[in-house]
Scaffold this active site. Structure first.
Site, short mmCIF file in Angstrom:
data_model
loop_
_atom_site.label_atom_id
_atom_site.label_comp_id
_atom_site.label_asym_id
_atom_site.label_seq_id
_atom_site.Cartn_x
_atom_site.Cartn_y
_atom_site.Cartn_z
N GLU A 1 0.81 -1.22 0.00
CA GLU A 1 0.00 0.00 0.00
C GLU A 1 0.84 1.27 0.00
O GLU A 1 0.50 2.25 -0.67
CB GLU A 1 -0.96 -0.01 1.20
CG GLU A 1 -2.11 -0.98 1.07
CD GLU A 1 -1.76 -2.41 1.42
OE1 GLU A 1 -2.60 -3.31 1.23
OE2 GLU A 1 -0.62 -2.64 1.90
N GLN B 1 -7.13 -2.39 -1.96
CA GLN B 1 -8.17 -3.43 -2.03
C GLN B 1 -9.14 -3.36 -0.86
O GLN B 1 -10.34 -3.56 -1.03
CB GLN B 1 -7.50 -4.79 -2.10
CG GLN B 1 -8.42 -5.92 -2.51
CD GLN B 1 -7.64 -7.18 -2.82
OE1 GLN B 1 -7.36 -7.96 -1.92
NE2 GLN B 1 -7.28 -7.36 -4.08
N PHE B 2 -8.63 -3.08 0.32
CA PHE B 2 -9.46 -2.82 1.51
C PHE B 2 -9.00 -1.50 2.11
O PHE B 2 -7.81 -1.32 2.38
CB PHE B 2 -9.33 -3.94 2.54
CG PHE B 2 -10.04 -5.21 2.15
CD1 PHE B 2 -11.34 -5.45 2.59
CD2 PHE B 2 -9.42 -6.14 1.33
CE1 PHE B 2 -12.00 -6.62 2.21
CE2 PHE B 2 -10.07 -7.30 0.95
CZ PHE B 2 -11.37 -7.55 1.39
N PHE C 1 -6.41 -0.73 5.03
CA PHE C 1 -4.96 -0.73 4.92
C PHE C 1 -4.40 0.60 4.43
O PHE C 1 -3.20 0.70 4.12
CB PHE C 1 -4.52 -1.89 4.04
CG PHE C 1 -4.80 -3.21 4.71
CD1 PHE C 1 -3.98 -3.68 5.73
CD2 PHE C 1 -5.92 -3.94 4.38
CE1 PHE C 1 -4.26 -4.88 6.38
CE2 PHE C 1 -6.22 -5.13 5.03
CZ PHE C 1 -5.38 -5.60 6.03
N HIS D 1 -10.59 -5.77 8.09
CA HIS D 1 -11.11 -5.67 6.73
C HIS D 1 -12.55 -5.13 6.70
O HIS D 1 -13.26 -5.32 5.72
CB HIS D 1 -11.08 -7.03 6.02
CG HIS D 1 -9.71 -7.57 5.76
ND1 HIS D 1 -8.95 -8.12 6.76
CD2 HIS D 1 -8.97 -7.62 4.63
CE1 HIS D 1 -7.78 -8.53 6.25
NE2 HIS D 1 -7.78 -8.22 4.95
#
Length: 335
Positions: free
Chosen positions: A69, A92-93, A96, A139
């Site tokens: 990230e 993606q999430f 993070f 998440h």
């Protein structure tokens, strides 16, 4: 209030996933300096299917990255300030974003000002967030309020396909950094979207439902919870006005305060933890500007201040519910 019907505008029904995909595709067609990258956004089409088909359409302008990230955000910054590009990185999430915190909090938001305005930073960072399907404490979070404390960053939190597409197009064209938070549960929500080109300017709230008795300010998924509660309240003789800020920075306090002065009662609902959530700042500004217009204390509903459970059975107790809204509005109406 946003209305698309009445035959004045040709519309189609899209999910929010499809609306975001359309916005990305249209902006990449419009401007060849726009690029899209992140974990699994290429051939796989994104873990939530949002970028499906874009790699096939735009080739190397849509590419995958390692699970890194900090590097994703830092690369986007470098591309923007030295390469003349308009990057759209995806984490993606959204949880993070903490891994890349220095790059986001310090560099994206501050570097233009630290360098005398000599550079533009047209980066739109896409961040899927929210409680969904037992994804657990790392998440499932909604960290957007953290960045309200970061001058230089703009924060977008759409709740409908219409808003998501119009706001994302505005964000991509913006020459300053934008954090674009997408609630994962909303990807499957359907709504009307104009067939023709449209842009929703950042910093303009939307009155999702008009009312005269209480103002409910809600974000992301909780906009829909609030609207469902408002229908029930109407059957009980209470007319709730539901306001979606749509952007937390800039925050459209003018629209919010106009509603508060009309109704005299306020409830703020969000999925973020209650302590330090966006509702805290909104409540503070209402108290500063409209304290003597209130007929009852400002109320907030948020998630409890504990890590989100892995269990799909327990996680539902973290997310604000329609019943909580009904109970709190009843309390407000008794003042």
């Amino acid at each position: 209030m946003t209305t698309l019907s009445e035959g004045k505008v040709k519309v189609k029904t899209l999910t929010m996933r499809q609306a975001i995909n359309e916005a990305l595709s249209e902006e990449m067609e419009r401007d060849t300096s726009t690029i899209l990258f992140g974990e699994d956004v290429g051939k796989f089409g994104g873990v939530f299917g949002v970028t499906q088909g874009l790699h096939e359409k735009f080739g190397p302008r849509v590419f995958d990255t390692p699970i890194a990230e900090t590097t994703i955000v830092a690369a986007a910054l470098g591309m923007a300030i030295t390469g003349g590009l308009r990057p759209i990185p995806e984490l993606q999430f959204g949880d993070f974003v903490g891994v890349a915190f220095d790059e986001v909090f310090h560099k994206l938001g501050k570097w233009r000002w630290m360098h005398g305005g000599q550079m533009e930073i047209p980066v739109t960072l896409r961040l899927p967030v929210g409680i969904a399907g037992g994804a657990g404490p790392e998440h499932s979070q909604s960290p957007q309020a953290i960045f309200m404390h970061a001058p230089g960053l703009q924060i977008v939190v759409p709740s409908t396909p219409y808003d998501a597409k119009g706001l994302l197009k505005a964000a991509i064209r913006e020459n300053n950094p934008v954090l674009f938070f997408e609630h994962k549960v909303l990807y499957d929500v359907k709504g009307e979207v104009p067939e023709e080109e449209y842009i929703i300017p950042l910093g303009k709230a939307d009155v999702k439902r008009e009312g005269s008795d209480v103002t409910i300010i809600a974000t992301a998924l909780q906009v829909h919870t609030a609207l469902n509660a408002a229908k029930t309240l109407s059957e009980q003789g209470v007319e709730a006005e539901v306001i979606d800020p749509r952007t937390l920075a800039p925050l459209d306090m003018e629209t919010i305060l106009a509603s508060v002065r009309k109704t005299g009662r306020v409830l703020i609902v969000h999925e973020e933890p209650k302590t330090g959530g966006c509702g805290a700042e909104i409540a503070a500004q209402i108290a500063d500007e409209a304290l003597f217009d209130l007929q009852a204390p400002i109320k907030r509903i948020g998630s409890p201040d504990v890590p989100i459970a892995q269990s799909i059975y327990l996680e539902q107790f973290y997310r604000p519910s329609e019943q909580q809204i009904l109970d709190t509005v009843k309390e407000l109406m008794e003042y």
